[in-house]
Design a protein around this motif. Structure first.
Motif, mmCIF file in Angstrom:
data_model
loop_
_atom_site.group_PDB
_atom_site.id
_atom_site.type_symbol
_atom_site.label_atom_id
_atom_site.label_comp_id
_atom_site.label_asym_id
_atom_site.label_seq_id
_atom_site.Cartn_x
_atom_site.Cartn_y
_atom_site.Cartn_z
ATOM 1 N N LYS A 1 0.545 -6.275 4.101
ATOM 2 C CA LYS A 1 -0.316 -6.527 5.262
ATOM 3 C C LYS A 1 -0.297 -8.003 5.646
ATOM 4 O O LYS A 1 -0.214 -8.348 6.833
ATOM 5 C CB LYS A 1 -1.750 -6.094 4.974
ATOM 6 C CG LYS A 1 -2.694 -6.285 6.172
ATOM 7 C CD LYS A 1 -4.106 -5.845 5.860
ATOM 8 C CE LYS A 1 -4.995 -5.930 7.101
ATOM 9 N NZ LYS A 1 -4.982 -7.263 7.744
ATOM 10 N N LYS B 160 5.844 3.969 3.731
ATOM 11 C CA LYS B 160 4.645 4.680 4.198
ATOM 12 C C LYS B 160 3.471 3.715 4.382
ATOM 13 O O LYS B 160 2.688 3.849 5.328
ATOM 14 C CB LYS B 160 4.277 5.783 3.208
ATOM 15 C CG LYS B 160 5.202 6.988 3.263
ATOM 16 C CD LYS B 160 4.768 8.056 2.264
ATOM 17 C CE LYS B 160 5.633 9.302 2.368
ATOM 18 N NZ LYS B 160 5.254 10.339 1.371
ATOM 19 N N GLU B 161 3.366 2.735 3.485
ATOM 20 C CA GLU B 161 2.302 1.741 3.638
ATOM 21 C C GLU B 161 2.493 0.951 4.919
ATOM 22 O O GLU B 161 1.529 0.681 5.650
ATOM 23 C CB GLU B 161 2.274 0.800 2.432
ATOM 24 C CG GLU B 161 1.167 -0.242 2.516
ATOM 25 C CD GLU B 161 1.199 -1.251 1.377
ATOM 26 O OE1 GLU B 161 0.425 -2.225 1.434
ATOM 27 O OE2 GLU B 161 2.012 -1.077 0.445
ATOM 28 N N THR C 167 1.288 2.851 7.878
ATOM 29 C CA THR C 167 -0.176 2.873 8.029
ATOM 30 C C THR C 167 -0.694 1.564 8.635
ATOM 31 O O THR C 167 -1.803 1.531 9.181
ATOM 32 C CB THR C 167 -0.871 3.109 6.680
ATOM 33 O OG1 THR C 167 -0.634 1.989 5.811
ATOM 34 C CG2 THR C 167 -0.376 4.384 6.012
#
Length: 227
Positions: free
Chosen positions: A4, A43-44, A47
């Motif tokens: 992130k 996949k992270e 998201t």
């Protein structure tokens, strides 16, 4: 840094570079280069708002694509063998590496058989590096004109890879000349689209953006060291 944090930092840098160039950051597409990256990590990223993924190996792509069965825009960014075109032709949104005539013909045939129009970027090797694929700028006009005439194939821009340099400024001429070439092709090749410039990777994407890139291929900047 976390995934992130990396993505937030990339977005900040894209916004800053866009503003320096007087461009709208919203027109810049980030393609997350997911080669060798485990599905769980991808996949992270999804998201967190990543929507476009770039793969450069057909076999790896064919393993990941059905597992990540969701609204993903897939890009094939690696050197593509003609005998593997059929395997991906209806699964990718954009092929970045149209670099030779036999490949153009293979894409055309496979697309017609699949009943689709395949979108592709012509890869140019502006720096003339022997270790990289791509057409020379001098070859690009004739190639683009002939490729645009093939059924099932829509050339819609250019892709280039700049030399690895310690100072990203040393790559600026590559991106500038590629952007100039795209503008020249749009004028000289009737009906061709040159709307996409796929330029810029982890080490030089801000310079590429300042010179007109609207598709950035970022892997290490997002995911960190390759697995």
């Amino acid at each position: 840094m976390s995934l992130k944090e990396n993505l937030d930092r990339i977005r900040e840098r894209i916004i800053a570079a866009s503003l320096r160039a007087g461009r709208d950051p919203a027109e810049i597409k980030l393609v997350a280069v997911s080669k060798t990256i485990p599905v769980e990590v991808i996949k992270e990223a999804l998201t967190l708002g990543v929507t476009s993924l770039g793969e450069n190996r057909v076999q790896e792509f064919l393993i990941k694509q059905p597992v990540l069965d969701r609204d993903i825009e897939w890009h094939f960014i690696g050197h593509l063998q003609t005998n593997k075109v059929k395997k991906i032709i209806d699964k990718v949104s954009l092929i970045h590496s149209l670099d030779r005539w036999p490949l153009a013909e293979a894409i055309s045939r496979a697309a017609c058989e699949a009943g689709i129009v395949a979108r592709a970027l012509i890869q140019v090797n502006v720096a003339g590096e022997a270790t990289k694929y791509g057409l020379s700028p001098a070859e690009a006009e004739d190639f683009a004109r002939d490729a645009a005439a093939l059924p099932g194939l829509e050339p819609c821009g250019l892709m280039t890879i700049a030399p690895e340099c310690d100072d990203p400024e040393d790559t600026r001429y590559v991106f500038r000349q590629t952007a100039d070439l795209a503008r020249a092709l749009k004028k000289s090749v009737q009906g061709i689209k040159m709307d996409i410039l796929s330029m810029g990777m982890t080490g030089d994407f801000e310079v590429a953006l300042e010179e007109g890139s609207n598709v950035l291929r970022l892997g290490t900047a997002l995911f960190g060291r390759r697995y």
